[in-house]
Design a protein around this motif. Sequence first.
Motif, mmCIF file in Angstrom:
data_model
loop_
_atom_site.group_PDB
_atom_site.id
_atom_site.type_symbol
_atom_site.label_atom_id
_atom_site.label_comp_id
_atom_site.label_asym_id
_atom_site.label_seq_id
_atom_site.Cartn_x
_atom_site.Cartn_y
_atom_site.Cartn_z
ATOM 1 N N SER A 186 0.938 -1.675 -0.207
ATOM 2 C CA SER A 186 -0.270 -0.535 0.104
ATOM 3 C C SER A 186 1.008 0.992 -0.461
ATOM 4 O O SER A 186 1.250 1.406 0.868
ATOM 5 C CB SER A 186 -1.339 0.307 0.842
ATOM 6 N N VAL A 188 0.152 4.401 0.287
ATOM 7 C CA VAL A 188 -0.712 4.729 1.608
ATOM 8 C C VAL A 188 -0.516 4.845 2.546
ATOM 9 O O VAL A 188 0.566 5.196 3.455
ATOM 10 C CB VAL A 188 -2.034 5.486 1.795
ATOM 11 N N ASN A 189 -0.402 3.354 3.161
ATOM 12 C CA ASN A 189 0.701 2.934 4.251
ATOM 13 C C ASN A 189 2.000 3.052 4.152
ATOM 14 O O ASN A 189 3.078 3.418 5.355
ATOM 15 C CB ASN A 189 0.595 1.698 4.096
ATOM 16 N N PHE A 302 -4.017 -4.530 2.904
ATOM 17 C CA PHE A 302 -4.718 -4.017 2.568
ATOM 18 C C PHE A 302 -6.070 -3.791 3.434
ATOM 19 O O PHE A 302 -7.097 -2.891 3.242
ATOM 20 C CB PHE A 302 -5.670 -4.054 0.718
ATOM 21 N N ASP A 304 -7.762 -2.608 6.953
ATOM 22 C CA ASP A 304 -8.182 -1.439 7.476
ATOM 23 C C ASP A 304 -8.531 -1.973 9.221
ATOM 24 O O ASP A 304 -9.651 -2.171 9.639
ATOM 25 C CB ASP A 304 -8.686 -0.661 7.969
ATOM 26 N N TYR A 325 -12.104 -4.688 -2.202
ATOM 27 C CA TYR A 325 -11.755 -3.019 -1.862
ATOM 28 C C TYR A 325 -12.585 -2.416 -3.096
ATOM 29 O O TYR A 325 -11.163 -2.005 -3.411
ATOM 30 C CB TYR A 325 -10.755 -3.283 -0.786
ATOM 31 N N LEU A 328 -10.993 0.988 -2.882
ATOM 32 C CA LEU A 328 -9.340 1.047 -2.540
ATOM 33 C C LEU A 328 -8.965 1.937 -4.202
ATOM 34 O O LEU A 328 -9.674 1.047 -5.473
ATOM 35 C CB LEU A 328 -8.395 0.180 -2.359
ATOM 36 N N GLU A 329 -8.152 2.044 -4.809
ATOM 37 C CA GLU A 329 -7.738 3.205 -5.884
ATOM 38 C C GLU A 329 -6.449 2.731 -6.256
ATOM 39 O O GLU A 329 -4.971 2.697 -4.773
ATOM 40 C CB GLU A 329 -7.576 4.729 -6.255
ATOM 41 N N TYR A 330 -6.391 2.016 -7.062
ATOM 42 C CA TYR A 330 -4.965 1.197 -7.971
ATOM 43 C C TYR A 330 -3.511 2.290 -8.197
ATOM 44 O O TYR A 330 -4.236 3.669 -8.449
ATOM 45 C CB TYR A 330 -5.149 0.794 -9.192
ATOM 46 N N THR A 332 -2.683 4.459 -5.751
ATOM 47 C CA THR A 332 -2.606 5.188 -3.958
ATOM 48 C C THR A 332 -3.003 4.106 -3.270
ATOM 49 O O THR A 332 -1.919 4.088 -2.308
ATOM 50 C CB THR A 332 -3.808 6.770 -4.630
ATOM 51 N N ASP A 333 -4.065 3.016 -2.880
ATOM 52 C CA ASP A 333 -3.706 2.282 -1.964
ATOM 53 C C ASP A 333 -3.456 0.748 -1.651
ATOM 54 O O ASP A 333 -3.255 0.333 -1.378
ATOM 55 C CB ASP A 333 -5.390 2.220 -1.955
ATOM 56 N N TYR A 334 -3.485 0.567 -3.515
ATOM 57 C CA TYR A 334 -2.293 -0.929 -3.274
ATOM 58 C C TYR A 334 -1.642 -0.990 -4.867
ATOM 59 O O TYR A 334 -2.398 0.228 -5.850
ATOM 60 C CB TYR A 334 -3.389 -1.912 -3.690
#
Length: 459
Positions: A186, A188-189, A302, A304, A325, A328-330, A332-334
């Motif tokens: 991720s 973001v993470n 992924f 939460d 999910y 979630l946006e490819y 950005t989030d994954y």
Amino acid sequence: MNRNKKMWLVTSLLLIFALLLAACGGAEATEEPMDDMTDEATSDDMADEEMDDEDMADDDMSDDMGMCMGAEAGSEVSILYIWSGAEEESFQGIMAPVLEECGITLVAESSRDQALLDTRVESGDPYDIVIWSTTAPLASYPDQLVALDTVGANGDNYSDAWKATANGEWLAVGLKADPKSLVWYSPVNFDAMGYAVPATWDEFTALADTMAADGNVPFAMGFESGDATGWTASDFIQDILLATQGPDYVFGLLDGSIPYDDAGVVEAYEIYSAWATDPAYAVGGADGSLSTSFSDAILQPFSDPPQAMMLKQSGFAGGAVAETYPELEYGTDYAFFGFPGGQGVQSGADWLMVFNDTPAVHAIVGYLTSAEGGAAWAQSGFGLSPNNGSEGNYSDAISADLAAVLANAAAATPDLGDSIQPTFGAAEWEAIVDVISGASDIPTALAAAASAQQADLAQ
């Protein structure tokens, strides 16, 4: 109207009518040579004349410089491939342009039974084209296979990773592939934790240590999969080998020149088992690695909050994340990065090989390896193509990025367990499970797997 004007009008109408008749007669005269055209007419001659669709199709099929490469309408090509159902339908759709343009009929059989292929080759009546899930036929029949660059294949559309050779000849090309040498994460993470995507093997191991020290579990390692439990672990270990030993080492394991209990394999097992059995490095430690299904493990980075920071898995993982999910946006989030330090890509791939040299085979091979063929493959949604012509033709960003991994691969190695059959794959998985569960030490487990490797390769 007076008499003179009437006579002038009649005369004018007669003159116009005569001119129209002359024009129609001229049109009939120009059509007769077109009707008499024979198959010997060249493409340049045809370009100078207007022809109906049927005449144009017949003459185009005899044009050696076009898509058909001299194949005649009504030609048949026998082909054996491993696809069935929806996959077979997708392939038929990809093939439609060349089959329809050239009037070629595919006489197709679908099977994954190696014995079927062997029987046909050894009887002296091989299939014209074979599309197989491994390059094993190269080792079995290098003298019967036809060099692809002599039957219309376009090597410019492929990196060397997807050109399999034997005896110095290019005998197989990867048509469809799924990269396995990927690490999903991720962004973001990573940004929130201050982690950077590693570029080298040393950076990768250092990142795992940093994550564990921070209290963040680096890996989702679940590999339970029924009778196939252990396959995700074997994929991970093979990528470790690609990073620590290189692709030539993996090819040595494939041909048996390097036994599976070699010191390099021992080292890879030591690295992997240290991670997979430690709850600081793998979700749930040994118990979690053994009991968590591979499909559930895909989701762990992924969730939460995230249960792990990274997942080593094939390209299909992105679809699983998107399905579970959808918010979630490819990117950005994954997202994914290539396995750090890997000197090649591990992949599942389907390879095209040729046993008979005919004009119709030229047409099919030329089309499939052309930029047009690569574009058709990408647009079909039937997996990924290593063909550079697929670039820019995928409908989604994940597929486009995965295809770029394939196109840019320095080397491509097949899955060891899938390639060495029939017993080695199961023996490899059993060795991994025994090591992670503590039922066996590494030397003992690998000795059993190496015995199965050598026995299978000796057949």
